[in-house]
Motif scaffolding. Sequence first.
Motif, mmCIF file in Angstrom:
data_model
loop_
_atom_site.group_PDB
_atom_site.id
_atom_site.type_symbol
_atom_site.label_atom_id
_atom_site.label_comp_id
_atom_site.label_asym_id
_atom_site.label_seq_id
_atom_site.Cartn_x
_atom_site.Cartn_y
_atom_site.Cartn_z
ATOM 1 N N ASP A 23 0.859 -1.173 0.000
ATOM 2 C CA ASP A 23 0.000 0.000 0.000
ATOM 3 C C ASP A 23 0.896 1.224 0.000
ATOM 4 O O ASP A 23 1.959 1.223 0.613
ATOM 5 N N THR A 24 0.467 2.253 -0.651
ATOM 6 C CA THR A 24 1.259 3.475 -0.698
ATOM 7 C C THR A 24 0.838 4.488 0.359
ATOM 8 O O THR A 24 1.441 5.545 0.461
ATOM 9 N N LEU A 25 -0.187 4.186 1.138
ATOM 10 C CA LEU A 25 -0.702 5.154 2.113
ATOM 11 C C LEU A 25 -0.637 4.615 3.522
ATOM 12 O O LEU A 25 -1.518 3.867 3.927
ATOM 13 N N PRO A 26 0.219 4.994 4.359
ATOM 14 C CA PRO A 26 1.543 5.505 4.041
ATOM 15 C C PRO A 26 2.502 4.345 3.827
ATOM 16 O O PRO A 26 2.387 3.312 4.485
ATOM 17 N N ALA A 27 3.418 4.521 2.961
ATOM 18 C CA ALA A 27 4.414 3.483 2.674
ATOM 19 C C ALA A 27 5.215 3.198 3.939
ATOM 20 O O ALA A 27 5.542 4.103 4.697
ATOM 21 N N GLY A 28 5.520 1.937 4.167
ATOM 22 C CA GLY A 28 6.318 1.558 5.323
ATOM 23 C C GLY A 28 5.574 1.487 6.635
ATOM 24 O O GLY A 28 6.172 1.304 7.685
ATOM 25 N N ARG A 29 4.265 1.601 6.609
ATOM 26 C CA ARG A 29 3.464 1.603 7.836
ATOM 27 C C ARG A 29 3.490 0.249 8.527
ATOM 28 O O ARG A 29 3.464 0.167 9.741
ATOM 29 N N GLU A 30 3.525 -0.834 7.755
ATOM 30 C CA GLU A 30 3.488 -2.180 8.327
ATOM 31 C C GLU A 30 4.898 -2.717 8.501
ATOM 32 O O GLU A 30 5.785 -2.442 7.703
ATOM 33 N N THR A 31 5.100 -3.524 9.553
ATOM 34 C CA THR A 31 6.437 -4.011 9.887
ATOM 35 C C THR A 31 6.660 -5.472 9.554
ATOM 36 O O THR A 31 7.800 -5.879 9.426
ATOM 37 N N GLY A 32 5.623 -6.276 9.444
ATOM 38 C CA GLY A 32 5.797 -7.678 9.101
ATOM 39 C C GLY A 32 5.330 -8.616 10.193
ATOM 40 O O GLY A 32 5.168 -8.222 11.345
ATOM 41 N N PRO A 33 5.119 -9.882 9.836
ATOM 42 C CA PRO A 33 4.472 -10.829 10.750
ATOM 43 C C PRO A 33 5.268 -11.155 12.006
ATOM 44 O O PRO A 33 4.712 -11.671 12.965
ATOM 45 N N ALA A 34 6.553 -10.845 12.060
ATOM 46 C CA ALA A 34 7.337 -11.145 13.258
ATOM 47 C C ALA A 34 7.002 -10.197 14.416
ATOM 48 O O ALA A 34 7.285 -10.510 15.571
ATOM 49 N N ASP A 35 6.402 -9.069 14.121
ATOM 50 C CA ASP A 35 6.063 -8.098 15.158
ATOM 51 C C ASP A 35 4.942 -8.676 16.031
ATOM 52 O O ASP A 35 3.852 -8.967 15.541
ATOM 53 N N PRO A 36 5.159 -8.837 17.335
ATOM 54 C CA PRO A 36 4.153 -9.470 18.208
ATOM 55 C C PRO A 36 2.855 -8.675 18.342
ATOM 56 O O PRO A 36 1.831 -9.233 18.748
ATOM 57 N N ARG A 37 2.862 -7.416 17.974
ATOM 58 C CA ARG A 37 1.622 -6.626 18.070
ATOM 59 C C ARG A 37 0.560 -7.130 17.111
ATOM 60 O O ARG A 37 -0.633 -7.033 17.387
ATOM 61 N N TYR A 38 0.988 -7.679 15.975
ATOM 62 C CA TYR A 38 0.012 -8.237 15.037
ATOM 63 C C TYR A 38 -0.711 -9.431 15.656
ATOM 64 O O TYR A 38 -1.918 -9.580 15.507
ATOM 65 N N ARG A 39 0.027 -10.292 16.320
ATOM 66 C CA ARG A 39 -0.590 -11.464 16.960
ATOM 67 C C ARG A 39 -1.547 -11.020 18.052
ATOM 68 O O ARG A 39 -2.641 -11.554 18.186
ATOM 69 N N ALA A 40 -1.157 -10.027 18.840
ATOM 70 C CA ALA A 40 -2.024 -9.516 19.897
ATOM 71 C C ALA A 40 -3.314 -8.944 19.305
ATOM 72 O O ALA A 40 -4.416 -9.188 19.818
ATOM 73 N N ALA A 41 -3.199 -8.204 18.221
ATOM 74 C CA ALA A 41 -4.386 -7.640 17.568
ATOM 75 C C ALA A 41 -5.254 -8.750 16.989
ATOM 76 O O ALA A 41 -6.482 -8.725 17.136
ATOM 77 N N PHE A 42 -4.624 -9.721 16.343
ATOM 78 C CA PHE A 42 -5.371 -10.852 15.784
ATOM 79 C C PHE A 42 -6.157 -11.563 16.882
ATOM 80 O O PHE A 42 -7.343 -11.866 16.723
ATOM 81 N N ASP A 43 -5.512 -11.839 18.013
ATOM 82 C CA ASP A 43 -6.175 -12.526 19.118
ATOM 83 C C ASP A 43 -7.350 -11.713 19.669
ATOM 84 O O ASP A 43 -8.407 -12.268 19.972
ATOM 85 N N ALA A 44 -7.169 -10.400 19.780
ATOM 86 C CA ALA A 44 -8.245 -9.542 20.287
ATOM 87 C C ALA A 44 -9.434 -9.529 19.326
ATOM 88 O O ALA A 44 -10.590 -9.606 19.749
ATOM 89 N N ILE A 45 -9.159 -9.449 18.039
ATOM 90 C CA ILE A 45 -10.237 -9.465 17.040
ATOM 91 C C ILE A 45 -10.968 -10.794 17.096
ATOM 92 O O ILE A 45 -12.204 -10.847 17.121
ATOM 93 N N ALA A 46 -10.214 -11.896 17.136
ATOM 94 C CA ALA A 46 -10.822 -13.227 17.142
ATOM 95 C C ALA A 46 -11.682 -13.457 18.385
ATOM 96 O O ALA A 46 -12.675 -14.200 18.325
ATOM 97 N N ALA A 47 -11.350 -12.825 19.496
ATOM 98 C CA ALA A 47 -12.085 -13.020 20.744
ATOM 99 C C ALA A 47 -13.347 -12.164 20.844
ATOM 100 O O ALA A 47 -14.177 -12.390 21.725
ATOM 101 N N ASP A 48 -13.508 -11.200 19.962
ATOM 102 C CA ASP A 48 -14.626 -10.250 20.040
ATOM 103 C C ASP A 48 -15.737 -10.675 19.083
ATOM 104 O O ASP A 48 -15.534 -10.672 17.863
ATOM 105 N N PRO A 49 -16.920 -11.004 19.594
ATOM 106 C CA PRO A 49 -17.996 -11.446 18.700
ATOM 107 C C PRO A 49 -18.524 -10.350 17.779
ATOM 108 O O PRO A 49 -19.250 -10.643 16.831
ATOM 109 N N ASP A 50 -18.149 -9.104 18.027
ATOM 110 C CA ASP A 50 -18.595 -7.999 17.184
ATOM 111 C C ASP A 50 -17.523 -7.549 16.198
ATOM 112 O O ASP A 50 -17.640 -6.474 15.602
#
Length: 153
Positions: A23-50
Amino acid sequence: MTLTIRPARLDDLPAILAMLADDTLPAGRETGPADPRYRAAFDAIAADPDQLLVAAELEGRVVGTLQLYFLPGLSFRGAWRGQIEAVRIARDLRGRGYGEQLIAWAVARCRERDCLLVQLTSSSTRTDAHRFYERLGWAKSHVGFKLKLRESQ
């Protein structure tokens, strides 16, 4: 071809993050799957029924994603609304109707949840995306504002 759209699994995360990073908006915003914050966000989303993070597959390849939130509100007599975020189709497959399938799927989930409306935001510079949503019947209805609280790290 028809997409298979399903809740995202943890093993889908690298493909989803690759689409977000392409994505070009903004470029470099994402760091990659090794960053543990992605897993934490994924887990929070998966746990929320909404909330629902989805993977769209084509012949076994994850080629699309979006995140769908269901939001309660007091306005409109306590109506619920759907909020669509982070819509992506793999760059090499854009323009083939897959984005339309993904949005239609999300709208159908909002109807199932008896939402009054579905909304999304798109950067003011994404004119191609605006044409896409307008072609699908979406109307520009509001002006959005953001207040950045910190730099991402």
